[in-house]
Design an enzyme around this catalytic site. Structure first.
Site, PDB file in Angstrom:
ATOM      1  N   GLN A   1       0.743  -1.163  -0.034  1.00 39.64           N
ATOM      2  CA  GLN A   1       0.088   0.033  -0.269  1.00 39.64           C
ATOM      3  C   GLN A   1       0.671   1.100  -0.005  1.00 39.64           C
ATOM      4  OE1 GLN A   1      -2.745  -2.400   3.058  1.00 39.64           O
ATOM      5  NE2 GLN A   1      -3.206  -0.101   3.011  1.00 39.64           N
TER       6      GLN A   1
ATOM      7  N   PHE B   1      -6.012  -3.861   3.451  1.00 41.33           N
ATOM      8  CA  PHE B   1      -6.903  -3.657   4.453  1.00 41.33           C
ATOM      9  C   PHE B   1      -5.815  -2.831   5.582  1.00 41.33           C
ATOM     10  CE2 PHE B   1      -8.844  -7.487   2.840  1.00 41.33           C
ATOM     11  CZ  PHE B   1     -10.074  -6.744   2.272  1.00 41.33           C
TER      12      PHE B   1
ATOM     13  N   ARG C   1      -5.930   7.880  16.875  1.00 45.11           N
ATOM     14  CA  ARG C   1      -7.002   7.849  16.312  1.00 45.11           C
ATOM     15  C   ARG C   1      -8.188   7.064  17.236  1.00 45.11           C
ATOM     16  NH1 ARG C   1      -9.288   8.884  10.935  1.00 45.11           N
ATOM     17  NH2 ARG C   1      -6.930   9.258  10.162  1.00 45.11           N
TER      18      ARG C   1
ATOM     19  N   ARG D   1      -8.157  -1.416   8.635  1.00 43.91           N
ATOM     20  CA  ARG D   1      -9.247  -0.437   8.316  1.00 43.91           C
ATOM     21  C   ARG D   1      -9.901   0.010   9.392  1.00 43.91           C
ATOM     22  NH1 ARG D   1     -13.407  -3.136   4.174  1.00 43.91           N
ATOM     23  NH2 ARG D   1     -14.268  -1.229   2.991  1.00 43.91           N
TER      24      ARG D   1
ATOM     25  N   THR E   1      -3.669  11.829  10.192  1.00 46.10           N
ATOM     26  CA  THR E   1      -3.298  12.674  11.365  1.00 46.10           C
ATOM     27  C   THR E   1      -1.954  13.087  11.357  1.00 46.10           C
ATOM     28  OG1 THR E   1      -2.989  10.603  12.826  1.00 46.10           O
ATOM     29  CG2 THR E   1      -5.152  11.710  12.613  1.00 46.10           C
TER      30      THR E   1
ATOM     31  N   ALA F   1      -6.211   5.659   5.487  1.00 49.33           N
ATOM     32  CA  ALA F   1      -6.685   6.775   5.855  1.00 49.33           C
ATOM     33  C   ALA F   1      -8.054   7.109   5.224  1.00 49.33           C
ATOM     34  CB  ALA F   1      -5.885   7.988   6.279  1.00 49.33           C
TER      35      ALA F   1
ATOM     36  N   GLU G   1     -13.048   3.372   5.069  1.00 49.42           N
ATOM     37  CA  GLU G   1     -12.994   2.834   6.310  1.00 49.42           C
ATOM     38  C   GLU G   1     -14.510   3.214   6.944  1.00 49.42           C
ATOM     39  OE1 GLU G   1      -8.463   3.357   7.938  1.00 49.42           O
ATOM     40  OE2 GLU G   1      -9.384   5.301   7.251  1.00 49.42           O
TER      41      GLU G   1
END
Length: 780
Positions: free
Chosen positions: A212, A243, A325, A357, A457, A526, A727
């Protein structure tokens, strides 16, 4: 069964390919088996294969390694340990702590110690079994409680606070405490971890990685090989699922392949067997959370204290941001009153847990829903009434615990619409009556909201690039920094480009994500990939459109700002020209038909020292209503019906968005119900294959599964005013967990809030039923 009542409202102006349902760009290839993944690629004549030897203990010190028999094993070409790595030996993505191969200290069970290159996969794997590795085992830290007792953290604690929560708590008439032990989750991607490295001239390295984050893989390969980044190219066409499990943890295997390829000047492939993949790669973080919540006599929250404890495994990986988060989402959609939220990043001797996720959001949000249920049972009210009472409101009740105002809050309206469309109140009455007359089977009902912040973030990750080429026949290639893992990102980017130029989607080809086309990219994570890369692609389109408009306006003596691209035609007043013809003329006129686009998310900022800021560009909202039936004799249960209303802004592709909502919900349902990670006392993962780890099957899909899109454009300037959809739907499954608790609570006439730690397996449901029945007997 699925109903699609309210499709997103689209503008009356022509939208080209955007805002319409289009099938996934690889759908036919995937269904027919023609979609090419790394293991399907033609192999070089000199391809060799890698296997790794791993630790059999969770904590200890290596006292001796004898690999002589490994080297002498049939087909073996090369064997490496940490001493053979030419550059960096630590591949921690943000903070150090992730050794590529173990040196002397063993940090977790199944940690790679050495790697073998052989002429075939089987010979490489067989050779690893001949190693003689002696490890002096030491006491392992395997639980959050042990880590906290030892003050053993991968990163320092973090706090958020508002008001005097202790005073408000003490003065409130209703006071409730609770604890949640929340299980992790295996990614269970269809395509496991795999990489192929091909050495090229002058120390260049071409790497195909199921990742990813190709730019991070590029950086880490360059560092372990001790070469510059421009010598490494990482190519990623598609993943068979990610994921989050391939955001950071694909890099280790790509680095090992690249080292062998560099040492031996041969093509190298590494593909982990499923069991080792599950044992040697990180999961969704297990969490152990505690809460205290105080309300007035009506159930309105006055004060909240939440303790978030993430089991991070042995290293930081992405845990700092993941626990952040969780803290950001411990409110879900509710105003917490005067509050204090603290987060701990606990170090244990487990594999380093990683992105998944929701990225910590689900583990925070489930605490908010647990609090709502606990308040409702304490006061004898319907949990939905308590949820609606505590939603973010106006004025002093619209600011989160981290100081961000909840603007454009859709939850009250969205919940009201779903409550009406799913007949919640009528079904609540019917289910209550059913449970009174049904001694064995009990039904449960719950309607829960989702408020999920969209943005990385880490502020610097909120940027993206794209590279667009238009060829002389009018066809186009667009390359961007996002990766395709089945979520339809490439399809949406293609729609955006086609929409900008007013051409069919067939005119646009999305090429493999490559580090030599768009550099320094952010991970596909994200839920921000369409927001970021879509805007970057649009920016590239606008640059070329401006050039074409100026060129055409000069030809017909018009104004460039009045040029319109629509239906394969370029129009300026009474003049018009076919798009293909204009491209030909622009080429002859020496107009550049290539452009690089860029985008960075506006408005976001966050100060970790004060715990205040605006870490998210906007919120995505949703709500789900789930109905379940449980068998009180066995603990078995079934999800009978699910109704979802979800906010995706102005949908870029309703079909893909609905697919993401359905898939995210089912995956979230698995996390909360059947997917149970189990380790033995030695720290070995024993739920390490599909026979011992249960993901939802097609038979677990609700018979009635209604999904509607909330018809409202994003108020923020996102791409075509759409919203992220990767997500947020995952957390819609909270309603299933709450419905199971509702069914169990019905045994006591809804007087107790049962303890049901997720995942709520049938065993745990049965135990909760027994506890409810025991409570009932005590009251008699």
């Amino acid at each position: 069964m699925r109903k699609l009542i309210d499709q997103p409202r689209l503008d009356a102006t022509p939208q080209g390919a955007a805002g319409k349902s289009h099938k996934h760009e690889s759908a036919e290839r995937q269904v027919s088996g023609q979609a090419r993944y790394i293991d399907d690629m033609p192999e070089a004549a000199n391809i060799h294969h890698v296997a790794v030897g791993v630790s059999s203990v969770a904590s200890g010190t290596i006292t001796s390694i004898d690999l002589s028999q490994v080297r002498e094993s049939e087909g073996v070409i090369d064997v490496i340990t940490v001493q053979d790595i030419p550059g960096h030996t630590d591949i921690g993505p943000v903070f150090p702590g992730d050794p590529l191969l173990a040196s002397t200290e063993i940090l977790y069970h199944s940690q790679p110690i050495f790697a073998v290159l052989a002429s075939s996969v089987n010979l490489a794997r067989q050779a690893t079994l001949k190693a003689k590795v002696v490890i002096s085992a030491t006491a392992a830290c395997l639980t959050v409680d042990q880590a906290k007792e030892q003050q053993n953290f991968v990163r320092p604690p973090h706090f958020m606070r508002r008001g005097d929560y202790q005073k408000s708590y003490a003065e409130s008439p209703i006071q409730i405490e609770g604890e949640m032990i929340i299980g992790g989750q295996e990614h269970m991607y269809l395509e496991g971890q795999i990489s192929m490295a091909i050495p090229e001239e002058e120390d260049r390295m071409l790497v195909y990685s199921s990742s990813q984050h190709p730019s991070e893989v590029q950086k880490l390969i360059a560092e372990v090989l001790d070469i510059k980044l421009h010598k490494v190219v990482v190519d990623m066409r598609r993943m068979g699922g990610g994921f989050g499990g391939k955001e950071t943890q694909a890099a280790q295997w790509a680095c090992l392949a690249a080292i062998f390829a560099s040492r031996n000047k041969v093509a190298v492939k590494i593909r982990l067997p499923r069991m080792l993949d599950m044992m040697a790669t990180g999961k969704r973080h297990p969490f152990e959370n505690k809460f205290k919540v105080a309300t007035d006599n009506q159930g309105l929250i006055q004060a909240t204290q939440i303790e978030i404890n993430g089991n991070c495994g042995h290293s930081p990986d992405l845990s700092d941001a993941i626990v952040d988060r969780a803290m950001f989402h411990a409110d879900n959609g509710y105003f917490l009153g005067d509050c204090y939220v603290e987060g701990h990043r606990c170090r244990t001797n487990q594999v380093s847990h990683t992105a998944y996720r929701g990225f910590g959001g689900p583990q925070g949000m489930i605490v908010a829903e647990a609090m709502m249920d606990a308040i409702a049972r304490k006061l004898g009210k319907d949990p939905l009434a308590i949820r609606k009472l505590n939603l973010y409101g106006k004025d002093s009740r619209n600011t989160t615990q981290y100081g961000m105002q909840v603007e454009h809050n859709l939850l009250a309206d969205l919940i009201d619409k779903l409550e009406a469309s799913c007949d919640y109140q009528l079904r609540r009455e019917q289910i209550t009556q059913f449970n009174k007359n049904s001694p064995i089977i009990k039904k449960g009902l719950a309607l829960t909201p989702v408020k999920f912040g969209i943005s990385f973030t880490a502020k610097h990750l909120n940027q993206a690039g794209a590279l667009l080429h238009i060829y002389t026949d009018g066809s186009m290639q667009i390359n961007h920094g996002g990766t395709e893992m089945g979520q339809g990102l490439h399809t949406k980017i293609g729609q955006i480009v086609a929409n900008e130029f007013g051409v069919p989607l067939s005119y646009v080809e999305i090429t493999s994500t490559r580090t030599d086309k768009v550099p320094n990219t952010s991970p596909t994570a994200a839920s921000s990939s369409t927001d970021l890369n879509g805007k970057a692609a649009q920016n590239a389109c606008l640059i070329i459109k401006q050039r074409l408009a100026e060129f055409y306006a000069q030809q017909v003596e018009g104004k460039p700002e009045e040029v319109i691209f629509t239906e394969q035609t370029v129009v300026l007043g009474e003049h018009q020209i076919a798009f293909n013809e204009l491209i030909q003329q622009a080429y002859i006129g020496r107009v550049s038909l290539s452009a690089s686009g860029f985008y960075k998310t506006p408005k976001i900022h966050y100060d970790r020292k004060t715990g205040n800021g605006r870490p998210f560009f906007y919120f995505a909202y949703g709500a789900s209503c789930s109905e379940v039936s449980i068998d009180t004799l066995t603990g078995e249960y079934k999800v009978n019906r699910v109704d979802i209303l979800h906010d995706v802004g102005k949908s870029l592709n309703p079909a893909i968005d609905i697919g993401q909502i359905e898939g995210g919900f089912i995956q979230g349902m698995g996390w909360l119900t059947s997917e149970e990670l189990l380790w033995d006392d030695s720290g070995k993962l024993i739920s390490n294959n599909p026979a011992t780890y249960k993901i939802p099957a097609i038979g677990d899909t609700p018979e009635i599964f209604n999904v509607d899109l909330y018809p409202r454009a994003n108020d923020e300037d996102s791409i075509y005013h759409s919203k992220a959809v990767g997500e947020p739907p995952f957390m819609l499954a909270n309603s299933v967990w709450c419905a199971l608790k509702d069914a169990i609570s019905s045994i006591t006439d809804y007087q107790i809030d049962p303890v049901l730690h997720p995942p709520a397996t049938p065993e745990k449901v049965y135990n909760a039923v027994e506890q409810a029945q025991a409570w009932l007997e005590q009251q008699a």
